[in-house]
Design a protein around this motif. Structure first.
Motif, PDB file in Angstrom:
ATOM      1  N   VAL A  59       0.853  -1.197   0.000  1.00 32.88           N
ATOM      2  CA  VAL A  59       0.000   0.000   0.000  1.00 32.88           C
ATOM      3  C   VAL A  59       0.884   1.242   0.000  1.00 32.88           C
ATOM      4  N   LEU A  60       1.965   1.207   0.775  1.00 39.10           N
ATOM      5  CA  LEU A  60       2.919   2.320   0.755  1.00 39.10           C
ATOM      6  C   LEU A  60       3.506   2.489  -0.642  1.00 39.10           C
ATOM      7  N   VAL A  61       3.889   1.399  -1.264  1.00 35.92           N
ATOM      8  CA  VAL A  61       4.457   1.461  -2.619  1.00 35.92           C
ATOM      9  C   VAL A  61       3.428   2.048  -3.589  1.00 35.92           C
ATOM     10  N   LEU A  62       2.179   1.633  -3.453  1.00 35.46           N
ATOM     11  CA  LEU A  62       1.121   2.168  -4.315  1.00 35.46           C
ATOM     12  C   LEU A  62       0.929   3.664  -4.083  1.00 35.46           C
ATOM     13  N   ALA A  63       0.950   4.084  -2.818  1.00 31.06           N
ATOM     14  CA  ALA A  63       0.802   5.512  -2.499  1.00 31.06           C
ATOM     15  C   ALA A  63       1.938   6.322  -3.109  1.00 31.06           C
ATOM     16  N   LEU A  64       3.149   5.799  -3.014  1.00 29.15           N
ATOM     17  CA  LEU A  64       4.294   6.514  -3.573  1.00 29.15           C
ATOM     18  C   LEU A  64       4.264   6.497  -5.102  1.00 29.15           C
ATOM     19  N   ALA A  65       3.883   5.379  -5.692  1.00 33.25           N
ATOM     20  CA  ALA A  65       3.787   5.299  -7.153  1.00 33.25           C
ATOM     21  C   ALA A  65       2.694   6.219  -7.687  1.00 33.25           C
ATOM     22  N   ALA A  66       1.658   6.434  -6.898  1.00 38.55           N
ATOM     23  CA  ALA A  66       0.555   7.303  -7.326  1.00 38.55           C
ATOM     24  C   ALA A  66       0.993   8.751  -7.480  1.00 38.55           C
ATOM     25  N   SER A  67       2.122   9.109  -6.895  1.00 39.99           N
ATOM     26  CA  SER A  67       2.574  10.496  -6.991  1.00 39.99           C
ATOM     27  C   SER A  67       3.276  10.798  -8.314  1.00 39.99           C
ATOM     28  N   VAL A  68       3.548   9.778  -9.105  1.00 43.32           N
ATOM     29  CA  VAL A  68       4.288  10.001 -10.352  1.00 43.32           C
ATOM     30  C   VAL A  68       3.376  10.455 -11.494  1.00 43.32           C
ATOM     31  N   PRO A  69       2.311   9.711 -11.840  1.00 37.84           N
ATOM     32  CA  PRO A  69       1.434  10.210 -12.910  1.00 37.84           C
ATOM     33  C   PRO A  69       0.534  11.339 -12.398  1.00 37.84           C
ATOM     34  N   PRO A  70       0.207  12.286 -13.241  1.00 37.71           N
ATOM     35  CA  PRO A  70      -0.643  13.393 -12.805  1.00 37.71           C
ATOM     36  C   PRO A  70      -2.006  12.921 -12.290  1.00 37.71           C
ATOM     37  N   LEU A  71      -2.426  13.467 -11.185  1.00 39.02           N
ATOM     38  CA  LEU A  71      -3.760  13.313 -10.573  1.00 39.02           C
ATOM     39  C   LEU A  71      -4.040  11.941  -9.960  1.00 39.02           C
ATOM     40  N   VAL A  72      -3.123  11.014  -9.992  1.00 36.02           N
ATOM     41  CA  VAL A  72      -3.388   9.671  -9.475  1.00 36.02           C
ATOM     42  C   VAL A  72      -3.420   9.650  -7.949  1.00 36.02           C
ATOM     43  N   THR A  73      -2.807  10.647  -7.301  1.00 34.27           N
ATOM     44  CA  THR A  73      -2.870  10.694  -5.836  1.00 34.27           C
ATOM     45  C   THR A  73      -4.306  10.854  -5.344  1.00 34.27           C
ATOM     46  N   VAL A  74      -5.126  11.554  -6.108  1.00 38.76           N
ATOM     47  CA  VAL A  74      -6.540  11.703  -5.727  1.00 38.76           C
ATOM     48  C   VAL A  74      -7.232  10.348  -5.818  1.00 38.76           C
ATOM     49  N   TRP A  75      -6.957   9.590  -6.883  1.00 39.19           N
ATOM     50  CA  TRP A  75      -7.517   8.239  -6.995  1.00 39.19           C
ATOM     51  C   TRP A  75      -7.070   7.386  -5.818  1.00 39.19           C
ATOM     52  N   PHE A  76      -5.766   7.443  -5.474  1.00 36.48           N
ATOM     53  CA  PHE A  76      -5.261   6.629  -4.367  1.00 36.48           C
ATOM     54  C   PHE A  76      -5.958   6.997  -3.072  1.00 36.48           C
ATOM     55  N   GLU A  77      -6.115   8.285  -2.804  1.00 38.57           N
ATOM     56  CA  GLU A  77      -6.762   8.708  -1.558  1.00 38.57           C
ATOM     57  C   GLU A  77      -8.203   8.196  -1.488  1.00 38.57           C
ATOM     58  N   ARG A  78      -8.935   8.294  -2.570  1.00 43.04           N
ATOM     59  CA  ARG A  78     -10.320   7.804  -2.585  1.00 43.04           C
ATOM     60  C   ARG A  78     -10.350   6.288  -2.415  1.00 43.04           C
ATOM     61  N   TRP A  79      -9.453   5.580  -3.080  1.00 45.24           N
ATOM     62  CA  TRP A  79      -9.361   4.124  -2.969  1.00 45.24           C
ATOM     63  C   TRP A  79      -9.038   3.719  -1.537  1.00 45.24           C
ATOM     64  N   ALA A  80      -8.055   4.360  -0.934  1.00 41.18           N
ATOM     65  CA  ALA A  80      -7.638   4.035   0.433  1.00 41.18           C
ATOM     66  C   ALA A  80      -8.748   4.371   1.431  1.00 41.18           C
ATOM     67  N   ASP A  81      -9.451   5.459   1.203  1.00 40.13           N
ATOM     68  CA  ASP A  81     -10.541   5.847   2.108  1.00 40.13           C
ATOM     69  C   ASP A  81     -11.683   4.834   2.053  1.00 40.13           C
ATOM     70  N   ARG A  82     -12.026   4.371   0.854  1.00 36.75           N
ATOM     71  CA  ARG A  82     -13.094   3.366   0.723  1.00 36.75           C
ATOM     72  C   ARG A  82     -12.740   2.068   1.450  1.00 36.75           C
ATOM     73  N   ARG A  83     -11.485   1.753   1.546  1.00 37.18           N
ATOM     74  CA  ARG A  83     -11.038   0.522   2.211  1.00 37.18           C
ATOM     75  C   ARG A  83     -10.689   0.715   3.680  1.00 37.18           C
ATOM     76  N   GLY A  84     -10.913   1.926   4.194  1.00 36.94           N
ATOM     77  CA  GLY A  84     -10.645   2.192   5.599  1.00 36.94           C
ATOM     78  C   GLY A  84      -9.173   2.285   5.938  1.00 36.94           C
ATOM     79  N   LEU A  85      -8.342   2.566   4.952  1.00 41.80           N
ATOM     80  CA  LEU A  85      -6.903   2.623   5.180  1.00 41.80           C
ATOM     81  C   LEU A  85      -6.424   3.976   5.686  1.00 41.80           C
ATOM     82  N   LEU A  86      -7.319   4.936   5.787  1.00 47.12           N
ATOM     83  CA  LEU A  86      -6.920   6.267   6.239  1.00 47.12           C
ATOM     84  C   LEU A  86      -7.322   6.547   7.679  1.00 47.12           C
ATOM     85  N   THR A  87      -7.795   5.533   8.369  1.00 47.42           N
ATOM     86  CA  THR A  87      -8.131   5.687   9.785  1.00 47.42           C
ATOM     87  C   THR A  87      -7.220   4.781  10.604  1.00 47.42           C
ATOM     88  N   GLU A  88      -6.788   5.305  11.738  1.00 52.33           N
ATOM     89  CA  GLU A  88      -5.883   4.545  12.602  1.00 52.33           C
ATOM     90  C   GLU A  88      -6.654   3.424  13.283  1.00 52.33           C
TER      91      GLU A  88
END
Length: 108
Positions: A59-88
């Motif tokens: 997941v960390l690798v995916l988050a870091l890879a998402a920063s390379v293509p334009p706008l993919v970080t927004v997709w990653f954030e939405r994907w991670a939020d739907r899976r509950g990965l943004l809450t401790e």
């Protein structure tokens, strides 16, 4: 940070269009610096939060890879939020950084 990184990417792309389309290079100088700072902040944020959020390494690798293509970080954030990965999550299992600290103490 994901949204800021995506917006800075858009700003840099617009500045590049002005540079190469209208021969106005100043925007790339400014937006290049802004995007570089925001990109670095996004990467540091990912490295800081992956342990407390108990992300798997991929997941960390995916988050870091998402920063390379334009706008993919927004997709990653939405994907991670739907899976509950943004809450401790509560867990007794040690975090990555706790394990690193333990290994370093043992090496001394």
């Amino acid at each position: 940070m994901a949204i800021a990184e995506a917006l800075s990417w858009v700003g840099l792309l617009v500045a590049m269009a002005f540079k190469y389309g209208l021969d106005m290079p100043l925007g790339v100088t400014v937006m290049g610096s802004v995007h570089g700072a925001v990109f670095t902040a996004y990467v540091v944020t990912c490295l800081v939060v992956f342990s407390p959020l108990r992300w798997r390494f991929w997941v960390l690798v995916l988050a870091l890879a998402a920063s390379v293509p334009p706008l993919v970080t927004v997709w990653f954030e939405r994907w991670a939020d739907r899976r509950g990965l943004l809450t401790e999550r509560d867990s007794d299992e040690p975090t990555f950084w706790t394990r690193v600290g333990h290994v370093l103490r043992e090496l001394n």
